[in-house]
Enzyme design. Structure first.
Site, PDB file in Angstrom:
ATOM      1  N   GLY A  31      -8.768  -5.491  -6.062  1.00 11.99           N
ATOM      2  CA  GLY A  31     -10.208  -4.148  -5.680  1.00 11.99           C
ATOM      3  C   GLY A  31     -10.765  -3.486  -7.001  1.00 11.99           C
ATOM      4  O   GLY A  31     -12.173  -4.365  -7.371  1.00 11.99           O
ATOM      5  N   THR A  32      -9.814  -3.444  -7.879  1.00  9.81           N
ATOM      6  CA  THR A  32      -9.917  -2.531  -9.082  1.00  9.81           C
ATOM      7  C   THR A  32     -10.797  -3.469 -10.128  1.00  9.81           C
ATOM      8  O   THR A  32     -12.070  -3.237 -10.492  1.00  9.81           O
ATOM      9  CB  THR A  32      -9.203  -1.679  -9.511  1.00  9.81           C
ATOM     10  OG1 THR A  32      -8.250  -1.286  -8.609  1.00  9.81           O
ATOM     11  CG2 THR A  32      -8.730  -1.143 -10.894  1.00  9.81           C
ATOM     12  N   HIS A  56      -3.502  -6.922  -0.587  1.00  7.87           N
ATOM     13  CA  HIS A  56      -3.240  -5.674   0.373  1.00  7.87           C
ATOM     14  C   HIS A  56      -3.036  -4.697   0.723  1.00  7.87           C
ATOM     15  O   HIS A  56      -2.128  -4.358   1.591  1.00  7.87           O
ATOM     16  CB  HIS A  56      -2.306  -5.015  -1.604  1.00  7.87           C
ATOM     17  CG  HIS A  56      -2.520  -4.301  -1.406  1.00  7.87           C
ATOM     18  ND1 HIS A  56      -2.790  -2.389  -1.307  1.00  7.87           N
ATOM     19  CD2 HIS A  56      -3.716  -4.323  -2.730  1.00  7.87           C
ATOM     20  CE1 HIS A  56      -3.469  -1.854  -1.832  1.00  7.87           C
ATOM     21  NE2 HIS A  56      -3.612  -2.742  -3.262  1.00  7.87           N
ATOM     22  N   THR A 103      -4.118 -17.677 -16.224  1.00  6.25           N
ATOM     23  CA  THR A 103      -3.489 -18.235 -15.589  1.00  6.25           C
ATOM     24  C   THR A 103      -3.654 -18.076 -13.991  1.00  6.25           C
ATOM     25  O   THR A 103      -3.244 -16.676 -13.740  1.00  6.25           O
ATOM     26  CB  THR A 103      -2.074 -18.499 -15.819  1.00  6.25           C
ATOM     27  OG1 THR A 103      -2.444 -18.759 -17.705  1.00  6.25           O
ATOM     28  CG2 THR A 103      -1.180 -19.831 -15.322  1.00  6.25           C
ATOM     29  N   CYS A 133      -4.129   6.123  -3.379  1.00  9.01           N
ATOM     30  CA  CYS A 133      -4.606   6.056  -5.264  1.00  9.01           C
ATOM     31  C   CYS A 133      -5.167   7.190  -5.880  1.00  9.01           C
ATOM     32  O   CYS A 133      -4.814   6.592  -6.806  1.00  9.01           O
ATOM     33  CB  CYS A 133      -6.037   5.494  -5.028  1.00  9.01           C
ATOM     34  SG  CYS A 133      -6.058   3.992  -4.291  1.00  9.01           S
TER      35      CYS A 133
HETATM   36  C1  LIG Z   1     -12.498   1.732  -1.037  1.00  5.50           C
HETATM   37  C2  LIG Z   1     -11.578   0.757  -2.054  1.00  5.50           C
HETATM   38  N1  LIG Z   1     -12.131  -0.261  -2.772  1.00  5.50           N
HETATM   39  C3  LIG Z   1     -11.033  -0.659  -3.998  1.00  5.50           C
HETATM   40  C4  LIG Z   1      -9.657  -0.075  -3.760  1.00  5.50           C
HETATM   41  C5  LIG Z   1      -8.796  -0.719  -5.389  1.00  5.50           C
HETATM   42  O1  LIG Z   1      -8.175  -2.318  -4.972  1.00  5.50           O
HETATM   43  P1  LIG Z   1      -6.666  -2.369  -5.745  1.00  5.50           P
HETATM   44  O2  LIG Z   1      -6.080  -1.448  -5.106  1.00  5.50           O
HETATM   45  O3  LIG Z   1      -6.393  -3.836  -5.245  1.00  5.50           O
HETATM   46  O4  LIG Z   1      -6.847  -2.720  -6.961  1.00  5.50           O
HETATM   47  C6  LIG Z   1      -9.131   0.059  -3.332  1.00  5.50           C
HETATM   48  C7  LIG Z   1      -8.307   0.676  -3.387  1.00  5.50           C
HETATM   49  O5  LIG Z   1      -7.414   1.949  -2.519  1.00  5.50           O
HETATM   50  C8  LIG Z   1     -10.522   0.739  -1.914  1.00  5.50           C
HETATM   51  O6  LIG Z   1      -9.613   2.054  -1.568  1.00  5.50           O
END
Ligand SMILES: Cc1ncc(COP(=O)(O)O)c(C=O)c1O
Length: 390
Positions: free
Chosen positions: A71-72, A197, A233, A326
């Site tokens: 996600g990041t 995840h 990769t 996070c």
């Molecule tokens: C809404 C949202 N966006 C992005 C992320 C980041 O995802 P990742 O952990 O895969 O980097 C999170 C993780 O908590 C999230 O809740």
């Protein structure tokens, strides 16, 4: 001691089917998906099949699926890949830091940015997005579901606004994926990011829908992987695991699992709200109906310090989160709850319960037994500090 993991929005365990699907790709099918020999072809085959599954998951063409690290990365790619100095960017103040931090960086680089605030219910009003539009608005980014409250945002309406304005639309669907259908055609988005995840897949892998023709600059440069959209990769076992998790998630949406989860969450929520001096974050009212993902409830407990509750519940075997996991370690109250208008002490006195789709009635019974005792104990030993009674 019994453990109940009620922090699914932080991360989820692999389902055994996901583990089994991934297993051969660590060992006998270990090849580099770019190699032309048999070992490479086997790995490539796994990635191709995964891409087909993700295309079904997103309701898009296989060529519009880009695998990445999660996600990041997807969120960063949307912001850095489309915006240039002089552009205007619209996002919201309740996004994850994976959008907010890149947005702040873009502000420093000369991208004017509007952070739209939610209503007290946690809902973004599409009219506020409309009002924020400027002729130079290039990108709108709004999340599908908020990680802290579970509130589902009106992305279809925002997609229509973006189309009429000629702006690109990105959706951070990390918390919505697997809990509601992720149909990019219905949403009307150009970009959408997910993470494995959060839906019983492996960590460190995700995917992005990139609508054909979107002029997205890659974040990572190097080899010609992923049609030159994301060098590196391929994480073949991870990609295979993501696709298996997505396939199982599509099944869960259809076989009643998610409805059952919503009923469990509702019972948990109703039970917790029986405790005096509590309230729901992300509640609608008669005029503003709010939809939330099936697994999440976020509740304030007045005269309780959220962090103390997290620790007290952990000692009793229950994993929950105060604010966003996070940001663990940060002492600032949740930016999401603050943007919704909670005062600092009430934001600090809030806990997020997010159930796994494998949660049981017994899990909920246990939480409903332990939490009232923990609240009573904490209120007894710390006479004031957090929140106002009532
Ligand atoms: C809404 C949202 N966006 C992005 C992320 C980041 O995802 P990742 O952990 O895969 O980097 C999170 C993780 O908590 C999230 O809740």
């Amino acid at each position: 001691m019994r453990r109940v993991y009620a922090d699914a929005n932080a991360t989820t365990p692999l389902l055994s089917e996901v583990m089994e699907a991934m297993r051969p790709y660590w060992m006998e099918r270990f090849g580099n998906a770019s190699s032309i020999h048999l070992d490479g072809q086997q790995a490539h085959g796994g990635v191709d099949r995964a891409r087909e599954t993700m295309a079904e998951f997103f309701n898009c063409h296989a060529a519009e699926v880009v695998f990445n690290s999660g996600g990041t990365e997807g969120d960063n790619t949307a912001v850095f890949g489309l915006l240039r100095p002089g552009d205007h960017f619209i996002t919201t103040s309740i996004e994850h830091s994976a959008i907010l931090q890149p947005a702040r960086r873009m502000v420093e680089r000369g991208v004017e940015t509007t952070f739209v605030d939610p209503q007290p219910s946690g809902l973004i009003d599409p009219a506020d997005i409309q009002r924020a539009l400027r002729p130079e608005t290039r990108l709108i980014s709004v999340m599908l579901a908020n990680n802290e409250t579970g509130v589902l945002q009106p992305v279809e309406k925002i997609g229509k606004i973006a189309r009429l304005a000629g702006a690109f639309f990105h959706i951070d669907a990390v918390q919505g994926a697997g809990k509601v259908p992720c149909d990019v055609k219905r949403f009307g988005c150009h970009l959408l990011s997910i993470s494995a995840h959060k839906m019983h897949g492996p960590k460190g892998v995700g995917a992005m829908f990139v609508r054909r023709g979107t002029p997205l600059e890659p974040l990572l440069l190097g080899g010609s992987h992923e049609r030159r959209q994301r060098a590196g990769t391929e994480n073949v076992p991870g990609i295979v695991g993501l696709a298996k998790a997505a396939q199982l998630a599509m099944g869960s949406l259809e076989d009643g699992t998610i409805d059952r989860l919503a009923a469990l969450r509702d019972r948990l929520e109703a039970g917790l709200l029986q405790i005096p001096g509590t309230g729901l974050n992300g509640a609608g009212d008669a005029e503003n109906a709010v939809r939330r993902v099936a697994n999440t409830t976020n509740i304030w407990f007045d005269q309780v310090e959220g962090e103390a509750m997290v620790i007290a519940l952990d000692l009793k075997g229950i994993a929950v989160s105060g604010g966003s996991a996070c940001h663990s370690g940060a002492t600032e109250p949740s930016h999401v709850l603050m943007a919704m208008g909670l005062d600092k002490s009430r934001a600090r006195a809030s806990l997020r319960f997010s159930l796994l789709k494998t949660a049981t009635d017994d899990d909920v019974d246990y939480v409903l037994k332990v939490v009232p005792e923990a609240v009573e104990h904490l209120r007894a030993i710390s006479p004031v500090t957090a929140g106002t009674a009532g």
